[in-house]
Motif scaffolding. Structure first.
Motif, PDB file in Angstrom:
ATOM      1  N   TRP A 115       0.827  -1.205   0.000  1.00  0.00           N
ATOM      2  CA  TRP A 115       0.000   0.000   0.000  1.00  0.00           C
ATOM      3  C   TRP A 115       0.865   1.260   0.000  1.00  0.00           C
ATOM      4  O   TRP A 115       0.533   2.259  -0.651  1.00  0.00           O
ATOM      5  N   SER A 116       1.967   1.241   0.731  1.00  0.00           N
ATOM      6  CA  SER A 116       2.873   2.402   0.739  1.00  0.00           C
ATOM      7  C   SER A 116       3.423   2.646  -0.662  1.00  0.00           C
ATOM      8  O   SER A 116       3.513   3.800  -1.123  1.00  0.00           O
ATOM      9  N   TYR A 117       3.812   1.551  -1.331  1.00  0.00           N
ATOM     10  CA  TYR A 117       4.332   1.698  -2.687  1.00  0.00           C
ATOM     11  C   TYR A 117       3.237   2.192  -3.635  1.00  0.00           C
ATOM     12  O   TYR A 117       3.493   2.997  -4.542  1.00  0.00           O
ATOM     13  N   ARG A 118       2.009   1.755  -3.401  1.00  0.00           N
ATOM     14  CA  ARG A 118       0.910   2.178  -4.276  1.00  0.00           C
ATOM     15  C   ARG A 118       0.682   3.695  -4.156  1.00  0.00           C
ATOM     16  O   ARG A 118       0.439   4.373  -5.158  1.00  0.00           O
ATOM     17  N   GLN A 119       0.776   4.221  -2.923  1.00  0.00           N
ATOM     18  CA  GLN A 119       0.644   5.672  -2.759  1.00  0.00           C
ATOM     19  C   GLN A 119       1.771   6.402  -3.489  1.00  0.00           C
ATOM     20  O   GLN A 119       1.544   7.417  -4.158  1.00  0.00           O
ATOM     21  N   TYR A 120       2.972   5.858  -3.347  1.00  0.00           N
ATOM     22  CA  TYR A 120       4.110   6.455  -4.055  1.00  0.00           C
ATOM     23  C   TYR A 120       3.860   6.449  -5.561  1.00  0.00           C
ATOM     24  O   TYR A 120       4.117   7.445  -6.258  1.00  0.00           O
ATOM     25  N   LEU A 121       3.340   5.334  -6.085  1.00  0.00           N
ATOM     26  CA  LEU A 121       3.133   5.190  -7.531  1.00  0.00           C
ATOM     27  C   LEU A 121       2.069   6.164  -8.029  1.00  0.00           C
ATOM     28  O   LEU A 121       2.218   6.773  -9.102  1.00  0.00           O
ATOM     29  N   VAL A 122       0.997   6.314  -7.257  1.00  0.00           N
ATOM     30  CA  VAL A 122      -0.058   7.257  -7.644  1.00  0.00           C
ATOM     31  C   VAL A 122       0.510   8.661  -7.768  1.00  0.00           C
ATOM     32  O   VAL A 122       0.229   9.394  -8.727  1.00  0.00           O
ATOM     33  N   GLU A 123       1.328   9.041  -6.798  1.00  0.00           N
ATOM     34  CA  GLU A 123       1.911  10.374  -6.809  1.00  0.00           C
ATOM     35  C   GLU A 123       2.944  10.507  -7.928  1.00  0.00           C
ATOM     36  O   GLU A 123       3.021  11.542  -8.596  1.00  0.00           O
ATOM     37  N   LYS A 124       3.739   9.452  -8.156  1.00  0.00           N
ATOM     38  CA  LYS A 124       4.802   9.506  -9.159  1.00  0.00           C
ATOM     39  C   LYS A 124       4.245   9.583 -10.576  1.00  0.00           C
ATOM     40  O   LYS A 124       4.708  10.380 -11.408  1.00  0.00           O
ATOM     41  N   LEU A 125       3.234   8.755 -10.855  1.00  0.00           N
ATOM     42  CA  LEU A 125       2.709   8.658 -12.212  1.00  0.00           C
ATOM     43  C   LEU A 125       1.434   9.478 -12.397  1.00  0.00           C
ATOM     44  O   LEU A 125       0.846   9.455 -13.486  1.00  0.00           O
ATOM     45  N   GLY A 126       0.988  10.170 -11.350  1.00  0.00           N
ATOM     46  CA  GLY A 126      -0.218  10.988 -11.465  1.00  0.00           C
ATOM     47  C   GLY A 126      -1.482  10.175 -11.666  1.00  0.00           C
ATOM     48  O   GLY A 126      -2.347  10.536 -12.479  1.00  0.00           O
ATOM     49  N   LEU A 127      -1.607   9.080 -10.916  1.00  0.00           N
ATOM     50  CA  LEU A 127      -2.762   8.183 -11.089  1.00  0.00           C
ATOM     51  C   LEU A 127      -3.947   8.634 -10.235  1.00  0.00           C
ATOM     52  O   LEU A 127      -4.548   7.840  -9.496  1.00  0.00           O
ATOM     53  N   TRP A 128      -4.306   9.936 -10.339  1.00  0.00           N
ATOM     54  CA  TRP A 128      -5.474  10.452  -9.609  1.00  0.00           C
ATOM     55  C   TRP A 128      -6.700  10.228 -10.497  1.00  0.00           C
ATOM     56  O   TRP A 128      -7.312  11.172 -10.990  1.00  0.00           O
ATOM     57  N   THR A 129      -7.038   8.986 -10.719  1.00  0.00           N
ATOM     58  CA  THR A 129      -8.019   8.630 -11.741  1.00  0.00           C
ATOM     59  C   THR A 129      -9.227   7.947 -11.125  1.00  0.00           C
ATOM     60  O   THR A 129      -9.160   7.376 -10.029  1.00  0.00           O
ATOM     61  N   PRO A 130     -10.353   7.968 -11.826  1.00  0.00           N
ATOM     62  CA  PRO A 130     -11.537   7.239 -11.348  1.00  0.00           C
ATOM     63  C   PRO A 130     -11.274   5.740 -11.173  1.00  0.00           C
ATOM     64  O   PRO A 130     -11.845   5.113 -10.281  1.00  0.00           O
ATOM     65  N   SER A 131     -10.415   5.205 -12.031  1.00  0.00           N
ATOM     66  CA  SER A 131     -10.137   3.767 -11.912  1.00  0.00           C
ATOM     67  C   SER A 131      -9.401   3.461 -10.611  1.00  0.00           C
ATOM     68  O   SER A 131      -9.629   2.422  -9.983  1.00  0.00           O
ATOM     69  N   GLU A 132      -8.499   4.360 -10.169  1.00  0.00           N
ATOM     70  CA  GLU A 132      -7.793   4.144  -8.905  1.00  0.00           C
ATOM     71  C   GLU A 132      -8.767   4.269  -7.732  1.00  0.00           C
ATOM     72  O   GLU A 132      -8.710   3.492  -6.778  1.00  0.00           O
ATOM     73  N   LEU A 133      -9.662   5.242  -7.815  1.00  0.00           N
ATOM     74  CA  LEU A 133     -10.679   5.381  -6.775  1.00  0.00           C
ATOM     75  C   LEU A 133     -11.609   4.173  -6.763  1.00  0.00           C
ATOM     76  O   LEU A 133     -11.990   3.656  -5.702  1.00  0.00           O
ATOM     77  N   GLY A 134     -11.941   3.700  -7.963  1.00  0.00           N
ATOM     78  CA  GLY A 134     -12.800   2.511  -8.054  1.00  0.00           C
ATOM     79  C   GLY A 134     -12.132   1.275  -7.497  1.00  0.00           C
ATOM     80  O   GLY A 134     -12.804   0.391  -6.933  1.00  0.00           O
ATOM     81  N   ALA A 135     -10.803   1.193  -7.631  1.00  0.00           N
ATOM     82  CA  ALA A 135     -10.084   0.036  -7.087  1.00  0.00           C
ATOM     83  C   ALA A 135     -10.210  -0.012  -5.562  1.00  0.00           C
ATOM     84  O   ALA A 135     -10.414  -1.082  -4.968  1.00  0.00           O
ATOM     85  N   THR A 136     -10.099   1.159  -4.923  1.00  0.00           N
ATOM     86  CA  THR A 136     -10.250   1.185  -3.463  1.00  0.00           C
ATOM     87  C   THR A 136     -11.682   0.833  -3.066  1.00  0.00           C
ATOM     88  O   THR A 136     -11.909   0.141  -2.071  1.00  0.00           O
ATOM     89  N   GLN A 137     -12.632   1.314  -3.864  1.00  0.00           N
ATOM     90  CA  GLN A 137     -14.028   1.016  -3.561  1.00  0.00           C
ATOM     91  C   GLN A 137     -14.301  -0.482  -3.654  1.00  0.00           C
ATOM     92  O   GLN A 137     -15.009  -1.055  -2.810  1.00  0.00           O
ATOM     93  N   SER A 138     -13.714  -1.124  -4.643  1.00  0.00           N
ATOM     94  CA  SER A 138     -13.909  -2.574  -4.800  1.00  0.00           C
ATOM     95  C   SER A 138     -13.339  -3.335  -3.600  1.00  0.00           C
ATOM     96  O   SER A 138     -13.949  -4.288  -3.112  1.00  0.00           O
TER      97      SER A 138
END
Length: 509
Positions: free
Chosen positions: A334-357
């Motif tokens: 999970w720590s790496y996933r936060q880093y990846l979101v910030e690094k690659l700019g993954l502020w996307t509906p699909s990333e939000l949907g993944a947490t919802q799932s």
């Protein structure tokens, strides 16, 4: 009277003995050979010196005098020595004799070789002979390689492969015969130029670490190449060996990254290898730190190519999903996933949907709740940078606050005692600078009959929220009652904390 016959030597009338049984062990064969080469010794042990005939006594005593002369312990002149050996030859005295106390030594486990069965001892001798033959070929290879190096030439690949196999066979024989243990590196000609640096622990250490032999050897070679900062393909293979033996070896991961960057190796290839290691070591932190270093190194290379960035993002998120399917609350992932979101700019509906799932699958997955909060409230397009996590952020739209409050409420109804949802709700309200009184009515549905006989509390966390809501509304008595019921019945484990809260409330009043 007729004269008495002259007394002659009285012979021992010993009955002929049955032939000895064939020896079974080395010691038994030694004893038989000793008596065969010391013919009077057996009779001497059985009847002593008085029981021997004069001729046997002479032979026995003379044989005792032979060894000191043969071993040059008794100095003789040349003439005396010639006369001495002439007499020995005339008397037919036994010169070449085995020692009675001869020891064949012990094997690797401490067993006396004399106790070996003859066939086992023969097999051991054959193995020793094979080891000697292999050692001769090994020395021949070293000489051939030295000649090739002096002539700036290479040794033939087939010769190297033969030497590797030969060293493997030699290592197996040494281990079997003498207990000597050599690892794969000592048996590989590629590493002959490296002098390993073993672990240096003080003699009086209270608890020395008993490293496995292969690991101790690999790390000793690792120290040697790191000391000279060698970055080469063989060092990369060495790091792979050490990691396979101990994935938690932090230093070897840093050294491996240095090699990759120095040799400019393919990052996708390294990530493919790393995926296999990660799947075998789900809880290993070093793997994810190494992955982060790779991303920091690789991302600037593809920054200008949107397609390459998209491919990287998809491959990484797909792999993360695979790992989380095995361990949904793996903190390192999970720590790496936060880093990846910030690094690659993954502020996307699909990333939000993944947490919802993931919350749908397990509403108590606090890691998924935390990641959702990060994705929603750290997006640089709708948030203020460098604010504390629960500080008010005026840049966050009210619609986002309303959406997340509603989402949290929906999930909390499913599991009222789940603390994750209540913590998330508090954080969302703080971001929107909204008071807890806004959810007071919602919290009251989980509490009824407070302080009465028919008291019913579905969530101690709701009771905690209500204590603050009533305090904000000025109803101190009801707020204190909420805290009192928490320490008396609904959360007595944290009795001290609730009493502290009550005292603080009194002090504020």
């Amino acid at each position: 009277m007729p004269p008495k016959p002259k007394g002659g030597a009285k012979a021992n009338n010993l009955e002929p003995k049955a032939p000895e049984a064939a020896p079974e062990t080395v010691d038994e064969r030694n004893r038989q050979r000793f008596y065969q080469t010391n013919p009077i010794e057996k009779q001497f042990e059985e009847v002593g010196l008085p029981g021997l005939t004069p001729a046997e006594k002479k032979t026995y005593i003379h044989s005792r005098l032979l060894l000191p002369v043969a071993e040059h312990k008794v100095p003789l002149s040349s003439k005396t020595e010639r006369e001495f050996w002439k007499q020995v030859t005339k008397e037919g005295l036994p010169i070449r004799r085995l020692r009675k106390d001869y020891s064949w030594g012990r094997d690797k486990s401490g067993r006396d070789l004399g106790s070996y069965k003859l066939e086992d001892f023969e097999q051991r001798s054959l193995k020793q002979a094979r080891l000697t033959a292999l050692d001769i070929l090994h020395l021949n290879f070293l000489a051939k390689r030295d000649i090739a190096r002096r002539n700036a030439a290479d040794v033939a690949p087939e010769d190297i492969e033969d030497e590797k196999k030969r060293r493997t066979d030699m290592a197996a024989l040494k281990r079997e015969l003498y207990g000597e243990i050599t690892g794969p590196l000592a048996n590989d000609p590629e590493w002959d130029d490296v002098i390993p640096i073993p672990q240096n622990e003080p003699e009086d250490a209270l608890a020395k670490i008993a490293y496995p032999d292969d690991y101790a050897e690999a790390v000793s070679y690792l120290r040697a190449v790191m000391a000279i900062e060698e970055c080469s393909p063989r060092c990369l293979r060495l790091t792979e060996l050490v990691i396979a033996l101990n994935p938690a070896h932090y230093t070897v991961w840093l050294y491996r990254f240095n090699i990759i960057s120095a040799l400019r190796l393919s990052i996708p290839d390294e990530i493919t290898w790393l995926d296999e290691v990660a799947l075998k070591n789900l809880k290993n932190y070093q793997i994810w730190h190494h992955r982060q270093l790779l991303m920091d190194y690789y991302y600037p290379m593809i920054f200008g190519d949107d397609e390459d960035v998209k491919r990287l993002a998809k491959s990484e998120t797909d792999f993360i999903a695979m790992i989380l399917a095995e361990d949904t609350k793996n903190y390192h992932v999970w720590s790496y996933r936060q880093y990846l979101v910030e690094k690659l700019g993954l502020w996307t509906p699909s990333e939000l949907g993944a947490t919802q799932s993931m919350i749908e699958d397990d509403v108590r997955n606090n890691s998924a709740w935390s990641h959702r909060f990060f994705v929603v409230f750290s997006d640089p397009t709708v948030s203020t940078a460098d604010l504390p996590p629960t500080a008010h952020d005026p840049k966050v739209p009210d619609a986002t606050i309303d959406r997340e409050v509603a989402y949290a409420k929906d999930k909390m109804v499913l599991a009222p005692q789940n603390q994750s949802g209540w913590n998330y709700l508090r954080g969302v309200l703080a971001k929107g600078s909204r008071s807890l009184t806004a959810v007071g009515e919602f919290a009251e549905q989980f509490v009824s009959g407070l302080g009465q006989e028919d008291e019913r509390v579905q969530s101690s966390h709701a009771l905690d929220v209500l204590a603050e809501v009533y305090q904000d509304k000025g109803d101190k008595d009801k707020a204190k009652l909420c805290l009192q019921r928490l320490w008396e019945k609904w959360d007595p484990v944290r009795e001290g904390y609730w009493k502290y809260r009550a005292s603080e409330m009194e002090r504020a009043a």
